[in-house]
Design an enzyme around this catalytic site. Structure first.
Site, PDB file in Angstrom:
ATOM      1  N   ASN A 559       3.563  -2.989   0.089  1.00  0.00           N
ATOM      2  CA  ASN A 559       3.481  -2.786   1.602  1.00  0.00           C
ATOM      3  C   ASN A 559       2.168  -2.258   2.186  1.00  0.00           C
ATOM      4  OD1 ASN A 559       6.610  -2.489   1.792  1.00  0.00           O
ATOM      5  ND2 ASN A 559       6.264  -0.676   0.541  1.00  0.00           N
ATOM      6  N   TYR A 560       1.140  -2.205   1.485  1.00  0.00           N
ATOM      7  CA  TYR A 560      -0.135  -1.729   1.943  1.00  0.00           C
ATOM      8  C   TYR A 560      -1.299  -2.604   1.559  1.00  0.00           C
ATOM      9  CZ  TYR A 560       2.108   2.520   3.706  1.00  0.00           C
ATOM     10  OH  TYR A 560       2.976   3.387   4.491  1.00  0.00           O
ATOM     11  N   LEU A 561      -1.083  -3.454   0.585  1.00  0.00           N
ATOM     12  CA  LEU A 561      -2.163  -4.288   0.125  1.00  0.00           C
ATOM     13  C   LEU A 561      -1.873  -5.810   0.411  1.00  0.00           C
ATOM     14  CD1 LEU A 561      -2.321  -2.699  -3.439  1.00  0.00           C
ATOM     15  CD2 LEU A 561      -3.702  -1.956  -1.362  1.00  0.00           C
TER      16      LEU A 561
END
Length: 602
Positions: A559-561
């Site tokens: 979700n964030y990388l």
């Protein structure tokens, strides 16, 4: 033109009057025409729709509803105050929800028991309510045993029966689990509507134990194309509404009864719409790097503003940037667990230390974040931030807001003014991705084995997980699996020693002149090298497992990388992508795998 030609040729081939030589000629031409057709394009190679339009055509089968309740067998009895009691179907169904959970920690919690009993009584008839007045007098043990035995019997089914069940599941998946979207056959993520049950929630949620009602077709809004076939509701039912809205990405929606939130049936993460959304998210985060220094300079200036609102906003932005804190949304009291983010921090959540452990201006954070995961951190901050926090704390009670002139909307409105599309979450994505890229550059050694490089990758990912507070409780099987892994390491060490690896290398060096002995010992040497490589892999796995004990790597990875950072790293250092992403993750990030080369920079 080509597709029209194909249709014409197929029509000619189907006519029985075509002579055999002509049919052979037509077949050859059809194959040649087919080979000339352009290959199906990936969605990321297609032209985007105009702003606001998500798709042109959408057709699907609708949701798959939970099966109706099957009453308990006659020999499974519910007891109240020691006496057997036959429950009405509605009351019995809710009793089974509780009975199934008897061995779960939830049923020991007072709030869970209270909420369950209150909602259960609403499903009882008048006579049942007169009798059943105390939960502690209810005996669900036979119900619990029935479902436990049923579950064990399912596990013990012969292979043929399990295969039949699998085929039935696949059949449902084929019918309900796919849709047609702009010419693509797309997988649907959650086509099954959750069955009724008891709400659990995260942490000490005030509504745990409440009854989640059965969702029926009359509760569901269907979304599809106006020129598509509208899915048929189950016999005897009708949809709440049918919409033709191509500005949204959901296929069906309904409102659940516990918190009044809207639930959606969406496409699978590997789909066109989800992939485009991911791509746009990471591109927005990449744009932030062009203005982040300017934003940081601005909020530093605002620390000395005469306006208290600006000061609070500037300090909050500093924490969102430096610590990757979530912004935090406003909540109704008693509706959700007491979790907070940056803007909703209270006085009781921080402590200030002018000096601590040899560091100046230290702030201690201690609060429950998303999913009731505790955020505990001691961080040194800049002097101006520390002075402002002291100011914000003056004349306040522990349960007062730290940032009393601030909320998430104010922060995000300010960020939008600084950069189009910028929100607090974009900061989190940016800092997570840039941290991964920097950590990979610092930790990766080109000469390492693939196993050692994977350990470096996981350590880089761990740095991100720590930044984002992606914690987890150690898995229940952790100790046992670690013992098994350590046993493998020990047995490999013993085997390597018993094989005389070090002695073999010495002998190889001593007998290089004798070709027959040299060949034999070279063979022995290679065998020993393989053993040592296996041993090193096991040791690295054990280290990795221990370091991952309380860190959840999956959340940040998915979700964030920015996946292009990972793909570029894999290509640059010769690490197979399947060692980092499993099949589902590779499908989700197919766009990144296809378009990224080893020189990509976030």
């Amino acid at each position: 033109m080509i597709s029209n030609g194909c249709r014409l040729l197929c029509a000619l081939l189907r006519t029985r009057r075509s002579p055999q030589p002509a049919r052979r000629l037509l077949t050859a031409i059809a194959l040649r025409v087919k080979s000339c057709q352009p290959a199906a394009r990936h969605w990321w190679e297609e032209k985007n729709h105009e702003d606001g339009v998500k798709w042109k055509f959408l057709e699907h089968r609708g949701p798959f509803f939970a099966p109706p309740y099957e009453p308990l067998p006659d020999d499974v009895t519910f007891y109240y105050d020691g006496q057997p009691m036959k429950l009405s179907p509605a009351a019995e169904e809710v009793a089974t929800f509780y009975g199934k959970m008897l061995d779960h920690e939830y049923t020991t919690k007072e709030i869970f028991q209270k909420n369950f009993f209150t909602d259960w009584r609403t499903q009882m008839n008048k006579d049942e309510r007169k009798i059943i007045k105390h939960l502690e007098k209810c005996d669900f043990s036979e119900i619990h045993k029935y479902f436990f035995d049923k579950n064990e019997a399912r596990k013990a089914l012969p292979k043929e029966e399990k295969q039949k069940l699998k085929e039935e599941t696949n059949k449902i998946q084929e019918e309900y689990g796919f849709c047609t979207l702009d010419g693509h056959r797309e997988k649907i993520g959650n086509f099954k509507i959750e069955p009724p049950g008891l709400f659990r929630g995260r942490g000490d949620h005030p509504k745990m134990g409440m009854l989640k009602l059965r969702i029926r077709p009359e509760d569901v809004i269907i979304n599809c194309s106006s020129d598509a076939k509208v899915p048929e509701p189950p016999p005897g039912h009708k949809w709440k509404e049918v919409r033709f809205d191509n500005t949204v990405t959901w296929l069906a929606s309904w409102t659940e009864n516990i918190q009044g939130s809207i639930k959606y049936i969406m496409l699978n993460p590997s789909s066109k719409l989800k992939g485009e959304k991911d791509w746009q998210k990471y591109e927005t985060a990449r744009r932030l790097k062009n203005v982040v220094d300017q934003i940081r300079s601005q909020y530093r200036l605002d620390w000395k503003s005469r306006e208290m609102k600006k000061r609070q906003r500037a300090v909050a932005l500093y924490f969102i940037d430096k610590l990757a804190l979530r912004a935090g949304n406003e909540k109704e009291e008693g509706e959700t667990a007491d979790t907070v983010g940056c803007c909703s921090l209270r006085v009781e959540h921080i402590k200030l230390f002018p000096e601590l452990d040899g560091q100046q201006y230290v702030v201690e954070f201690d609060f429950l974040g998303k999913d009731s995961i505790r955020y505990y951190n001691k961080v040194p901050v800049e002097k101006e931030v520390f002075k402002n926090l002291k100011l914000f704390l003056e004349n306040k009670n522990p349960d007062d807001d730290l940032f009393d002139r601030l909320n998430t909307s104010i922060v995000n409105k300010h960020l939008q003014d600084l950069m189009d599309g910028l929100t607090a979450k974009v900061f989190r994505t940016y800092n997570a991705s840039i941290t991964l890229q920097n950590q990979l550059k610092a930790l990766t050694n080109e000469d390492d084995t693939v196993a050692a490089k994977i350990l470096s990758y996981n350590r880089a990912n761990r740095a991100v997980a720590l930044l984002c507070n992606h914690q987890r409780a150690p898995p229940k099987t952790f100790e046992k699996s670690m013992q098994n892994l350590q046993a493998k390491v020990q047995s490999s060490q013993i085997y390597a020693c018993s094989s005389g690896c070090e002695q073999s290398r010495t002998v190889v060096r001593s007998f290089t002149t004798d070709s027959s002995i040299s060949r034999e010992m070279e063979k022995k040497k290679k065998q020993c090298e393989r053993l040592e490589e296996q041993l090193m892999k096991l040791k690295l796995q054990a280290t990795d497992k221990e370091e991952n004990k309380q860190i959840a790597l999956g959340t940040s990875k998915l979700n964030y990388l920015d996946p292009r950072i990972t793909v570029a790293w894999c290509k640059k250092y010769g690490v197979p992508i399947e060692k980092i992403y499993n099949k589902t993750q590779r499908d989700k990030f197919a766009w990144a795998i296809d378009m990224t080369n080893e020189d990509f920079e976030f």
